[in-house]
Design a protein around this motif. Structure first.
Motif, PDB file in Angstrom:
ATOM      1  N   GLY A  13      19.251   3.544   4.260  1.00 16.87           N
ATOM      2  CA  GLY A  13      19.932   2.322   3.820  1.00 16.87           C
ATOM      3  C   GLY A  13      19.308   1.761   2.555  1.00 16.87           C
ATOM      4  N   GLY A  14      17.991   1.613   2.557  1.00 20.97           N
ATOM      5  CA  GLY A  14      17.297   1.034   1.407  1.00 20.97           C
ATOM      6  C   GLY A  14      17.402   1.908   0.166  1.00 20.97           C
ATOM      7  N   SER A  15      17.254   3.216   0.341  1.00 20.20           N
ATOM      8  CA  SER A  15      17.300   4.103  -0.825  1.00 20.20           C
ATOM      9  C   SER A  15      18.680   4.107  -1.471  1.00 20.20           C
ATOM     10  CB  SER A  15      16.904   5.528  -0.429  1.00 20.20           C
ATOM     11  OG  SER A  15      15.525   5.569  -0.163  1.00 20.20           O
ATOM     12  N   MET A  16      19.744   4.091  -0.652  1.00 13.87           N
ATOM     13  CA  MET A  16      21.086   4.075  -1.231  1.00 13.87           C
ATOM     14  C   MET A  16      21.346   2.753  -1.943  1.00 13.87           C
ATOM     15  SD  MET A  16      22.219   7.050  -0.744  1.00 13.87           S
ATOM     16  CE  MET A  16      23.929   7.132  -1.181  1.00 13.87           C
ATOM     17  N   ALA A  17      20.860   1.649  -1.374  1.00 14.86           N
ATOM     18  CA  ALA A  17      21.048   0.346  -2.015  1.00 14.86           C
ATOM     19  C   ALA A  17      20.312   0.327  -3.349  1.00 14.86           C
ATOM     20  CB  ALA A  17      20.541  -0.773  -1.099  1.00 14.86           C
ATOM     21  N   ALA A  18      19.064   0.826  -3.354  1.00 13.65           N
ATOM     22  CA  ALA A  18      18.253   0.818  -4.573  1.00 13.65           C
ATOM     23  C   ALA A  18      18.884   1.704  -5.644  1.00 13.65           C
ATOM     24  CB  ALA A  18      16.835   1.296  -4.253  1.00 13.65           C
ATOM     25  N   VAL A  28      15.146  -2.607 -10.372  1.00 14.90           N
ATOM     26  CA  VAL A  28      15.021  -2.543  -8.913  1.00 14.90           C
ATOM     27  C   VAL A  28      13.631  -2.076  -8.492  1.00 14.90           C
ATOM     28  CG1 VAL A  28      15.950  -1.480  -6.808  1.00 14.90           C
ATOM     29  CG2 VAL A  28      17.479  -1.937  -8.727  1.00 14.90           C
ATOM     30  N   VAL A  29      13.071  -2.742  -7.474  1.00 18.70           N
ATOM     31  CA  VAL A  29      11.852  -2.240  -6.829  1.00 18.70           C
ATOM     32  C   VAL A  29      12.213  -1.843  -5.398  1.00 18.70           C
ATOM     33  CG1 VAL A  29       9.604  -2.902  -5.862  1.00 18.70           C
ATOM     34  CG2 VAL A  29      10.182  -3.538  -8.204  1.00 18.70           C
ATOM     35  N   LEU A  30      11.839  -0.617  -5.002  1.00 16.41           N
ATOM     36  CA  LEU A  30      12.048  -0.148  -3.635  1.00 16.41           C
ATOM     37  C   LEU A  30      10.670  -0.002  -2.999  1.00 16.41           C
ATOM     38  CD1 LEU A  30      13.764   1.160  -1.329  1.00 16.41           C
ATOM     39  CD2 LEU A  30      13.661   3.314  -2.599  1.00 16.41           C
ATOM     40  N   MET A  31      10.361  -0.878  -2.025  1.00 15.37           N
ATOM     41  CA  MET A  31       9.017  -0.798  -1.431  1.00 15.37           C
ATOM     42  C   MET A  31       9.061  -0.217  -0.023  1.00 15.37           C
ATOM     43  SD  MET A  31       7.821  -4.548  -0.211  1.00 15.37           S
ATOM     44  CE  MET A  31       7.862  -5.349  -1.775  1.00 15.37           C
ATOM     45  N   GLU A  32       8.072   0.583   0.300  1.00 20.10           N
ATOM     46  CA  GLU A  32       7.989   1.228   1.612  1.00 20.10           C
ATOM     47  C   GLU A  32       6.557   1.112   2.113  1.00 20.10           C
ATOM     48  OE1 GLU A  32       9.899   2.813   4.061  1.00 20.10           O
ATOM     49  OE2 GLU A  32       7.912   2.916   4.979  1.00 20.10           O
ATOM     50  N   LYS A  33       6.421   0.637   3.349  1.00 16.19           N
ATOM     51  CA  LYS A  33       5.058   0.396   3.843  1.00 16.19           C
ATOM     52  C   LYS A  33       4.297   1.689   4.161  1.00 16.19           C
ATOM     53  CE  LYS A  33       6.278  -0.458   8.688  1.00 16.19           C
ATOM     54  NZ  LYS A  33       6.152  -1.386   9.803  1.00 16.19           N
ATOM     55  N   ARG A  34       5.033   2.749   4.463  1.00 16.59           N
ATOM     56  CA  ARG A  34       4.325   3.995   4.792  1.00 16.59           C
ATOM     57  C   ARG A  34       3.846   4.689   3.523  1.00 16.59           C
ATOM     58  NH1 ARG A  34       8.591   6.905   8.818  1.00 16.59           N
ATOM     59  NH2 ARG A  34       9.223   5.087  10.001  1.00 16.59           N
ATOM     60  N   GLN A  35       2.877   5.554   3.718  1.00 15.80           N
ATOM     61  CA  GLN A  35       2.441   6.318   2.552  1.00 15.80           C
ATOM     62  C   GLN A  35       3.287   7.567   2.349  1.00 15.80           C
ATOM     63  OE1 GLN A  35      -1.698   6.682   3.322  1.00 15.80           O
ATOM     64  NE2 GLN A  35      -1.526   8.534   4.555  1.00 15.80           N
TER      65      GLN A  35
END
Ligand SMILES: Cc1cc2nc3c(=O)[nH]c(=O)nc-3n(C[C@H](O)[C@H](O)[C@H](O)COP(=O)(O)OP(=O)(O)OC[C@H]3O[C@@H](n4cnc5c(N)ncnc54)[C@H](O)[C@@H]3O)c2cc1C
Ligand code: SF4
Ligand code: SF4
Lengths: 391, 59
Positions: A13-18, A28-35
């Motif tokens: 969902g987030g990647s398609m929105a970004a 756009v900034v796409l942040m992900e808590k995992r490494q």
């Protein structure tokens, strides 16, 4: 740091929105808590071929297997076969999500989004009450990322909505709790997905087996939270595998929760949009959420670019998102919520009777709705309250 | 008090999604429980691995 839109969570969902917002020229900034994006996996990885292909060009690198159809088993073992093109949303491709999720994030990066891993959203930033971005922890340091709009695509654990005043917490009846093994068993049918129904096997849920090629399969089950108890999904899955696949070699384990609450009342607030599992857009009957998340992400990306360029990023400016997703994926989600509420009440005997009634019919070309129509015609008394779903 | 058996937890986040007061946070493979917990027990019931338990606070 300042941008137009910050997306929290780099799932589908987030990647398609970004990606969609970046393609339209937004910063756009796409942040992900995992490494590592996409890992650990919390998914059975099944998607409809045609629907996925309408959104992204399939790439052999992230397709583990293609299947011909699905077999559905009643508690007494009787079964029916549905063909691939009509088996609903969950069969066609079985993905390799570790690769798929990362590929989608890379597409967002290629479109111009700045991807930040190991970056966990901590809270919304507000100025005079208005949302103005996200405070995050990145490599142990607190940083502020200012933005006009925050897109919460933070999955089942979502907090963005709650920070914005939208209560997304799931009650026990709103979540399927799941366990899954990736296993090798020489008896796995590489060409069919399988679904096993039964209250003994998986109370208020089902067992699935999705082949991943060369006799490997994701074999897992979901239990409706209201009928679960601590550790039940893992115990039930071990029991199923020991009994039915005694020679299976387990090579991976997955646990997880799928929202089955159906659409929440509101998926937008001033400067905030929710997408995918965060918006509880997964399918209440099948538990499938990848494609809905992607579709909602695309709509969110389109709407946010219009909102930012018009300068109205409040609820009014974002309203088109709310309207558009409810018109598309929302209708099916609402219908399937009614179906779920009904089906989790059925006894094993009811399930057997339903399966027997349809066994003499040719269901191979039917979709879920067509099958439901036939089931209602054959079992009018039992299914009377569902008739509005097929009108 | 909620305790997490970290040898059992499968870091799936299901408990985080059901907590009514946002008292849980999953950081990669580490589940944190904050002071805000109201000990409702919902997360314990729903954990697929049985990693959570609700225990009487000591002393
Ligand atoms: C056992 C199981 C089987 C499933 N099987 C299927 C299936 O066969 N087919 C199907 O279509 N769907 C399936 N689903 C559902 C599917 O996995 C989800 O619907 C889908 O992943 C939702 O995508 P999303 O982008 O909304 O969220 P997610 O893919 O969950 O992504 C959310 C991301 O946000 C990140 N995040 C969370 N909080 C923060 C924060 N504070 N800061 C930064 N990042 C954050 C997370 O780390 C995560 O990477 C299954 C789910 C489970 C649990
Ligand atoms: S639900 Fe259980 S297994 Fe999943 S993160 Fe919480 S404690 Fe760990
Ligand atoms: S017991 Fe209730 S309040 Fe405490 S962490 Fe679990 S779900 Fe949250």
């Amino acid at each position: 740091m300042r941008c137009d839109v910050v997306v929290v969570g780099a799932g589908p969902g987030g990647s398609m929105a970004a990606k969609t917002a970046a393609e339209r020229g937004l910063k756009v900034v796409l942040m992900e808590k995992r490494q590592e994006i996409g890992d650990p996996v919390r998914c059975a990885e099944g998607v409809s071929k045609s629907r996925l292909s309408s959104m992204i060009k399939p790439d052999p690198r992230w397709i583990a297997a293609e299947v011909k159809g699905a077999r559905l088993y009643a508690p007494d073992g009787s079964s029916i076969v549905m063909s691939e093109d009509k088996s609903g949303d969950e069969v066609g491709y079985v993905l390799e999500r570790k690769i798929f999720d990362r590929a989608l994030a890379m597409d967002a990066a290629r479109a111009g989004a700045k991807v930040m891993v190991k970056t966990r959203a901590l809270d919304l930033i507000r100025t005079d009450g208005a949302v103005k971005g996200v405070r995050a922890m990145r490599y142990g340091e607190v940083i502020d990322i200012e933005a006009d709009v925050v897109i919460g695509a933070d999955g089942v654990e979502s907090k963005v909505g709650r920070w914005a005043g939208i209560d997304t917490s799931l009650k026990p009846g709103d979540i399927e709790v799941c366990a899954q093994f990736l296993l090798y068993d020489k008896n796995i049918d590489n060409e069919y997905c399988e679904f096993f129904l039964g209250n003994e096997l998986a109370p208020g849920g089902y067992v699935w087996s999705f082949p991943k090629g060369e006799h490997l399969a994701n074999v897992g089950l979901g239990v409706i939270g209201s009928r679960s108890e601590p550790g039940a999904p893992v115990k039930l899955l071990r029991r199923f595998v020991e009994k039915r696949m005694p020679e299976a070699r387990i090579v991976e384990m997955v646990v997880g929760g799928v929202p089955v609450s159906g659409p929440i009342e509101r998926t937008i607030a001033d400067g905030v949009m929710l997408v995918g599992d965060a918006a509880r857009q997964s399918d209440p009957i099948t538990g499938g959420g990848i494609l809905n998340a992607m579709e909602a992400g695309i709509i969110a990306g389109e709407v946010v670019s219009e909102a930012v360029s018009s300068g109205d990023t409040g609820v009014e400016g974002l309203m088109a998102y709310e309207k558009r997703w409810r018109e598309s994926i929302g209708k099916q989600i609402a219908r399937h919520l009614d179906l779920k509420e009904f089906f989790i009440r059925l006894s094993d005997e009811d399930l057997n009777n339903l399966m027997h009634s349809i066994q003499s019919e040719d269901v191979s070309k039917m979709d879920l709705r067509g099958m439901l129509r036939v089931l209602i015609r054959l079992n009018p008394k039992m299914l009377w309250e569902l008739r509005h779903l097929v009108m | 008090m909620i305790t997490v058996n970290r040898y059992v937890c499968g870091y799936c986040g299901a408990c985080v999604g059901v907590c009514p007061v946002c008292a849980l946070e999953l950081v990669e493979a580490w589940l944190e429980v904050s002071d805000g917990c109201i000990e409702c027990g919902r997360c314990v019931k729903l954990c697929p691995t049985g990693a959570l338990s609700l225990e009487e606070a000591q002393g």
